[in-house]
Design an enzyme around this catalytic site. Structure first.
Site, PDB file in Angstrom:
ATOM      1  N   ASP A 156      34.301 118.923   8.918  1.00  0.00           N
ATOM      2  CA  ASP A 156      33.226 118.772   7.944  1.00  0.00           C
ATOM      3  C   ASP A 156      33.524 119.666   6.756  1.00  0.00           C
ATOM      4  O   ASP A 156      34.447 120.487   6.798  1.00  0.00           O
ATOM      5  CB  ASP A 156      31.864 119.110   8.561  1.00  0.00           C
ATOM      6  CG  ASP A 156      30.768 118.166   8.058  1.00  0.00           C
ATOM      7  OD1 ASP A 156      30.767 117.858   6.847  1.00  0.00           O
ATOM      8  OD2 ASP A 156      29.928 117.723   8.867  1.00  0.00           O
ATOM      9  N   ASN A 212      33.771 109.176  10.432  1.00  0.00           N
ATOM     10  CA  ASN A 212      32.318 109.083  10.323  1.00  0.00           C
ATOM     11  C   ASN A 212      31.783 109.638   9.003  1.00  0.00           C
ATOM     12  O   ASN A 212      30.737 109.208   8.530  1.00  0.00           O
ATOM     13  CB  ASN A 212      31.663 109.837  11.490  1.00  0.00           C
ATOM     14  CG  ASN A 212      30.187 110.065  11.248  1.00  0.00           C
ATOM     15  OD1 ASN A 212      29.375 109.148  11.350  1.00  0.00           O
ATOM     16  ND2 ASN A 212      29.819 111.300  10.900  1.00  0.00           N
ATOM     17  N   ILE A 240      24.583 111.299  12.867  1.00  0.00           N
ATOM     18  CA  ILE A 240      25.362 110.395  13.717  1.00  0.00           C
ATOM     19  C   ILE A 240      26.656 111.057  14.163  1.00  0.00           C
ATOM     20  O   ILE A 240      27.075 110.919  15.311  1.00  0.00           O
ATOM     21  CB  ILE A 240      25.638 109.076  12.966  1.00  0.00           C
ATOM     22  CG1 ILE A 240      24.323 108.297  12.770  1.00  0.00           C
ATOM     23  CG2 ILE A 240      26.644 108.215  13.725  1.00  0.00           C
ATOM     24  CD1 ILE A 240      24.457 107.062  11.911  1.00  0.00           C
ATOM     25  N   ARG A 291      26.325 117.078  11.877  1.00  0.00           N
ATOM     26  CA  ARG A 291      24.926 116.686  11.990  1.00  0.00           C
ATOM     27  C   ARG A 291      24.813 115.162  12.082  1.00  0.00           C
ATOM     28  O   ARG A 291      25.792 114.438  11.908  1.00  0.00           O
ATOM     29  CB  ARG A 291      24.119 117.184  10.789  1.00  0.00           C
ATOM     30  CG  ARG A 291      24.586 116.621   9.463  1.00  0.00           C
ATOM     31  CD  ARG A 291      23.759 117.137   8.298  1.00  0.00           C
ATOM     32  NE  ARG A 291      24.007 118.546   8.046  1.00  0.00           N
ATOM     33  CZ  ARG A 291      25.001 118.989   7.273  1.00  0.00           C
ATOM     34  NH1 ARG A 291      25.843 118.134   6.708  1.00  0.00           N
ATOM     35  NH2 ARG A 291      25.170 120.274   7.071  1.00  0.00           N
ATOM     36  N   ASN A 315      23.186  95.842  -0.428  1.00  0.00           N
ATOM     37  CA  ASN A 315      21.854  96.419  -0.644  1.00  0.00           C
ATOM     38  C   ASN A 315      21.656  96.680  -2.128  1.00  0.00           C
ATOM     39  O   ASN A 315      22.599  97.079  -2.823  1.00  0.00           O
ATOM     40  CB  ASN A 315      21.702  97.750   0.105  1.00  0.00           C
ATOM     41  CG  ASN A 315      21.276  97.554   1.553  1.00  0.00           C
ATOM     42  OD1 ASN A 315      20.636  96.571   1.905  1.00  0.00           O
ATOM     43  ND2 ASN A 315      21.641  98.504   2.392  1.00  0.00           N
ATOM     44  N   TYR A 375      28.276 102.165  -2.439  1.00  0.00           N
ATOM     45  CA  TYR A 375      28.271 102.384  -0.992  1.00  0.00           C
ATOM     46  C   TYR A 375      28.719 101.123  -0.242  1.00  0.00           C
ATOM     47  O   TYR A 375      29.544 101.179   0.679  1.00  0.00           O
ATOM     48  CB  TYR A 375      26.870 102.791  -0.544  1.00  0.00           C
ATOM     49  CG  TYR A 375      26.733 103.126   0.926  1.00  0.00           C
ATOM     50  CD1 TYR A 375      27.208 104.331   1.430  1.00  0.00           C
ATOM     51  CD2 TYR A 375      26.120 102.235   1.798  1.00  0.00           C
ATOM     52  CE1 TYR A 375      27.072 104.643   2.779  1.00  0.00           C
ATOM     53  CE2 TYR A 375      25.981 102.532   3.144  1.00  0.00           C
ATOM     54  CZ  TYR A 375      26.450 103.735   3.625  1.00  0.00           C
ATOM     55  OH  TYR A 375      26.318 104.027   4.972  1.00  0.00           O
TER      56      TYR A 375
END
Length: 446
Positions: free
Chosen positions: A238, A288, A219, A217, A347, A353
């Site tokens: 996945d 990814n 990107i 799913r 962030n 992350y």
């Protein structure tokens, strides 16, 4: 996912408010479609450096309409300046002499490219200074050009001149719609510059096998679709929980799949064995798969930290090294990581992350100088990409995130996928050790 603000500002009342209140007015970006030309317009070339004589031929071979400065009348979709001949700061005047007269004669969504020499490969201190100055120029130009335009700097190492075609094709085309203000280095790691010519130009990845993790799913799905479009056989990976979506996708694409947890102890070995047994190896590896478990560090539990590091960083590192050590990655292969702007700028609430995504960049830095046999290691660093996940972000936060770049809009998953397809192209053999931001060029920083 649609951008409602972009739709609003294109209405009569929206245009009025933009004009009177100085609101951002994002341009609908050109994106490549099947059957469209690589460049829908004319490209002006200039400069007198190492690539000056080669540029017109390279671009014409790509099917691009080219004019030189002597033929410089008219409007232009692209501008390419060979600045490799600039050897001191006084020579930087060539930048304004080339660009200034034609900036008001650009088509919408224009592509501007400066070619230079990596400062580490210059012949004198003054040349090093001048070539480093090109970076500030192109980043600022990307924030000035407007109308959906982009600006890039490509450092070409001496001897790598013939290896620039795939990069120019990407940067001058709508495939690079959301890539701007970037520095691309060609041949700086001493990678062989003999590019492999694809048998079919429209299907450059025909006969190639591409492994894509997190493919079911978002990107990852779009990466699988674009690599398939370019001719690759896609092996999607996945977690078992996403197996249904994964199987549906690879059946549609005529590919293969492997449902497993990439953090499992034996995952690298299982992936390597599958690729050897079913496909005889792999040509393209796209890391990814990724997760977020956001919390401020003061509230960060160990499981949130460990799970993000395990999926986003440790697994790609273990899988890459296993495939390389077993010789599963074929000659002229590609290893491509998906990092993030968070790994570059940080962030709030994403120390885990950001650390994992900065680590992906570290993996590129570690592996790129080591690999041989034409294998390259690169990464993309997406910014705000419009997906189902970002659509769930609170409206105000989402709107701010989309507008804080030179294009005043979020990117699409296809923008990340097209950048990965450029890295994967057989002609990109000399593109090694790069991290390209797919972020519309952040207004604060790069």
């Amino acid at each position: 996912m649609s951008d409602r603000y972009q739709g609003f500002v294109s209405t009569p009342i929206g245009k009025l408010l933009v004009k009177n209140l100085g609101l951002p007015s994002p341009v609908r970006l050109d994106r490549w479609t099947e059957g469209a030309p690589l460049v829908d317009g004319t490209v002006l070339v200039g400069g007198d450096g190492r690539l000056a004589g080669l540029l017109p031929t390279l671009l014409k071979d790509l099917g691009v309409e080219v004019r030189t400065e002597a033929e410089g009348d008219g409007r232009f979709k692209g501008l390419v300046l060979d600045a490799t001949g600039i050897t001191d700061s006084a020579g930087l005047v060539a930048l304004t002499e080339f660009f200034t007269p034609v900036m008001r004669r650009l088509e919408s969504c224009p592509r501007l490219v400066v070619l230079g020499t990596d400062p580490a490969h210059t012949q004198s201190a003054s040349e090093r200074v001048a070539q480093r100055a090109l970076e500030g120029f192109t980043r600022s130009l990307g924030k000035e050009v407007g109308r959906g335009g982009t600006s890039q700097l490509v450092y070409v190492a001496p001897g790598a001149e013939e290896a620039t075609a795939s990069t120019l094709a990407f940067l001058l085309s709508p495939k690079s719609a959301y890539v701007s203000g970037q520095v691309v280095r060609i041949g700086v790691h001493g990678t062989t510059t003999v590019a492999e010519e694809p048998a079919v130009a429209e299907k450059p990845l025909a006969g190639k096998v591409a492994l894509v993790t997190g493919a079911s799913r978002g990107i990852g799905e779009q990466i699988a679709r674009v690599l398939h479009r370019d001719g690759a056989t896609v092996v999607g990976v996945d977690v078992p929980q996403a197996a249904s979506d994964l199987v549906s996708l690879v059946q549609e694409l005529g590919g293969d799949h492997l449902a497993l947890d990439i953090t499992a102890k034996d995952a690298p070995q299982r992936i390597a064995q599958h690729l050897k047994d079913k496909h005889g190896g792999v040509d393209i590896v796209v890391h990814n798969a990724g997760i977020t478990r956001d919390k401020k560090l003061a509230n960060m539990k160990a499981d949130r930290w460990e799970s993000v590091i395990a999926v986003n960083l440790t697994a790609p590192e273990r899988i890459s090294r296993e495939l390389l050590e077993q010789g599963v990655v074929n000659a002229n292969g590609r290893i491509i990581g998906v990092a993030s702007i968070a790994g570059i700028a940080g962030n709030v609430g994403q120390t885990n992350y950001a650390a994992s995504k900065a680590g992906v960049i570290g993996l590129v830095d570690s592996l790129a100088p080591e690999v041989g046999d034409g294998i390259t290691v690169n990464a993309v660093a997406p910014g705000f990409i419009i997906t189902k996940m970002t659509a769930a972000v609170p409206f105000a936060t989402r709107e701010v995130g989309q507008r804080l770049n030179a294009m005043a809009q979020g990117g699409l998953p296809v923008d990340v996928a097209e950048t990965i397809a450029w890295y994967a192209h057989p002609g990109s053999t000399a593109v090694n050790g790069n991290v390209v931001r797919v972020c519309g060029q952040m207004m604060l920083g790069a």
